[in-house]
Design an enzyme around this catalytic site. Structure first.
Site, mmCIF file in Angstrom:
data_model
loop_
_atom_site.group_PDB
_atom_site.id
_atom_site.type_symbol
_atom_site.label_atom_id
_atom_site.label_comp_id
_atom_site.label_asym_id
_atom_site.label_seq_id
_atom_site.Cartn_x
_atom_site.Cartn_y
_atom_site.Cartn_z
ATOM 1 N N ARG A 49 6.511 -5.903 -0.643
ATOM 2 C CA ARG A 49 7.384 -6.426 0.422
ATOM 3 C C ARG A 49 8.812 -6.591 -0.077
ATOM 4 N NH1 ARG A 49 2.817 -10.317 3.263
ATOM 5 N NH2 ARG A 49 1.410 -8.573 3.721
ATOM 6 N N ARG A 80 0.357 -12.078 8.220
ATOM 7 C CA ARG A 80 -0.280 -10.929 8.876
ATOM 8 C C ARG A 80 -1.766 -11.179 9.150
ATOM 9 N NH1 ARG A 80 4.123 -7.920 8.231
ATOM 10 N NH2 ARG A 80 4.783 -7.001 6.260
ATOM 11 N N CYS A 139 4.161 -5.914 11.898
ATOM 12 C CA CYS A 139 3.734 -4.509 12.020
ATOM 13 C C CYS A 139 3.622 -4.051 13.474
ATOM 14 C CB CYS A 139 2.401 -4.315 11.299
ATOM 15 S SG CYS A 139 2.482 -4.790 9.552
ATOM 16 N N LYS A 144 -8.043 -2.857 5.484
ATOM 17 C CA LYS A 144 -6.847 -3.404 4.855
ATOM 18 C C LYS A 144 -6.888 -4.916 4.982
ATOM 19 C CE LYS A 144 -1.834 -3.285 4.892
ATOM 20 N NZ LYS A 144 -0.634 -2.639 5.414
ATOM 21 N N GLU A 191 -14.597 -1.701 11.148
ATOM 22 C CA GLU A 191 -13.269 -1.073 11.134
ATOM 23 C C GLU A 191 -13.380 0.409 10.756
ATOM 24 O OE1 GLU A 191 -10.368 -2.020 12.033
ATOM 25 O OE2 GLU A 191 -10.251 -4.197 11.925
ATOM 26 N N LYS A 244 -8.191 -1.201 0.740
ATOM 27 C CA LYS A 244 -6.969 -1.708 0.130
ATOM 28 C C LYS A 244 -6.981 -3.231 0.155
ATOM 29 C CE LYS A 244 -2.117 -1.738 1.178
ATOM 30 N NZ LYS A 244 -1.152 -1.614 2.204
ATOM 31 N N SER A 261 0.710 -2.803 -5.037
ATOM 32 C CA SER A 261 1.874 -3.244 -5.814
ATOM 33 C C SER A 261 1.574 -4.426 -6.739
ATOM 34 C CB SER A 261 3.023 -3.588 -4.867
ATOM 35 O OG SER A 261 2.634 -4.594 -3.947
HETATM 36 C C1 PBG Z 1 2.863 -1.664 5.523
HETATM 37 C C2 PBG Z 1 2.228 -1.566 4.195
HETATM 38 C C3 PBG Z 1 2.071 -2.556 3.202
HETATM 39 C C4 PBG Z 1 1.533 -1.911 2.093
HETATM 40 C C5 PBG Z 1 1.329 -0.581 2.453
HETATM 41 N N1 PBG Z 1 1.749 -0.397 3.743
HETATM 42 C C6 PBG Z 1 2.491 -3.964 3.180
HETATM 43 C C7 PBG Z 1 1.898 -4.953 4.070
HETATM 44 O O1 PBG Z 1 0.947 -4.704 4.806
HETATM 45 O O2 PBG Z 1 2.463 -6.051 4.070
HETATM 46 C C8 PBG Z 1 1.240 -2.547 0.771
HETATM 47 C C9 PBG Z 1 1.248 -1.640 -0.402
HETATM 48 C C10 PBG Z 1 1.352 -2.298 -1.719
HETATM 49 O O3 PBG Z 1 1.289 -3.527 -1.888
HETATM 50 O O4 PBG Z 1 1.498 -1.538 -2.695
HETATM 51 N N2 PBG Z 1 2.171 -2.356 6.478
#
Ligand code: PBG
Length: 320
Positions: free
Chosen positions: A200, A212, A125, A190, A228, A243, A269
């Site tokens: 992904r 990450r 990222c 996050k 945060e 999230k 997801s």
């Molecule tokens: C990008 C991002 C991600 C998601 C949203 N923005 C993936 C990640 O951080 O690897 C995940 C969304 C999802 O799983 O639906 N950084």
């Protein structure tokens, strides 16, 4: 017995009268993938596609006619490089998608996800030096990406990278360029989560080495969620996010109680794919499980829910 809690559950009408939270179409945000290549199904997310610009209008027609009022865009470029240049190319895929959407549906709220991972060859990222993601060199690139999406017409930019200081950097560049009315929805809390696996695949953004964990949060912790969020609000976040969703409702509840800005929860997801897979096997009732899941997010204090089920939910709400 003086107190009989069951009295409040005695008929459907009584239950409806006393119920605390419910889902409204205006709570829903639909994530969409826009690709520079052809429209494609995402095998690990049945029902979700990457849309080409040619096919985007038809997909949007369904979104809008179902009554969903906000979309969250992810771009999938043909070319990736070390610095994620396509993220801040004014003619990049997500910028073109935003422009097209705003021409067709000016009132649809367009949220642009701001991150480099879909655009970098290494899938991280931020900028990489000696195998590490370098925070401060990433900030100007994220700021440029946010500005570029604002210029294309995004109503909200949503940085999801987890670099320190990115909200301030983005607020600054937006204000200096006349975009003081563009909102920032910060992915404040996050977690580094395996629940992002199917995303992904969808966004072709898995890191080519490592993980990450040096920038996304450690799921063993809750206190840093407060720091945060506080930092993001101090730097100018209008909306904050927690999230993933279901496994992190304890965190969402804490954030909603401690802070006054609107809270979004991302039903990610992996959560989507697990419900899909189990319902395809006939083991669970998809509709009921989805409604129960996202209602629990409202109960935890979310105003907005980002979900791949948004269009389905909007249609189901019509049936009730
Ligand atoms: C990008 C991002 C991600 C998601 C949203 N923005 C993936 C990640 O951080 O690897 C995940 C969304 C999802 O799983 O639906 N950084």
């Amino acid at each position: 017995m003086i107190r009989r809690p069951r009295r409040l559950r005695v008929t459907k009408q009584i239950r409806d009268l006393v119920h605390e939270v419910s889902i409204d179409k205006t709570d829903l945000i639909y994530p969409m993938f826009i690709t520079e290549s052809e429209t494609e199904d995402i095998p690990s997310m049945p029902g979700i596609k990457r849309y080409s610009l040619t096919d985007l209008p038809k997909a949007l027609e369904e979104v809008v006619s179902a009554g969903v009022t906000a979309v969250l865009y992810f771009g999938i470029p043909d070319k990736k490089d070390e610095f994620g240049s396509e993220a801040y190319n004014d003619l990049g895929i997500v910028q073109r998608g935003i422009r097209l959407t705003k021409e067709l549906y000016p009132e649809l709220v367009v949220i642009a996800d701001i991150c480099l991972c879909e655009y970098t060859s290494h899938g991280h990222c931020g900028v990489i030096e000696q195998g590490c993601v370098v925070n401060d060199k990433t900030l100007p690139l994220l700021a440029k990406a946010a500005l570029s999406c604002a210029k294309a017409g995004a109503d909200i930019v949503a940085p999801s990278d987890m670099m320190d200081g990115r909200i301030g950097a983005i607020r600054n560049i937006l204000d200096n360029n006349g975009f003081e009315d563009v909102l920032i929805m910060a992915y404040s809390v996050k977690y580094s989560s395996s629940f992002y696996g199917p995303f992904r695949d969808a966004a072709d953004s898995a890191p080519s080495f490592g993980d990450r964990k040096s920038y996304q949060m450690d799921f063993r912790n809750s206190k840093e969620a407060i720091i945060e969020t506080q930092l993001d609000i101090d730097e100018g976040a209008d909306i904050v996010m927690v999230k993933p969703g279901i496994p992190y409702l304890d965190i969402a509840k804490t954030i909603s109680e401690r802070f006054s800005v609107p809270l979004a929860i991302y039903h990610v997801s992996g959560e989507y794919s697990m419900i899909k897979a189990a319902s395809e096997k006939g083991w669970i009732d998809e509709k009921k499980i989805v409604m129960e899941s996202i209602t629990s997010m409202k109960r935890a204090g979310a105003k907005m829910i980002i979900t791949y089920y948004a269009v389905d939910v909007a249609k189901w709400l019509e049936e009730i």
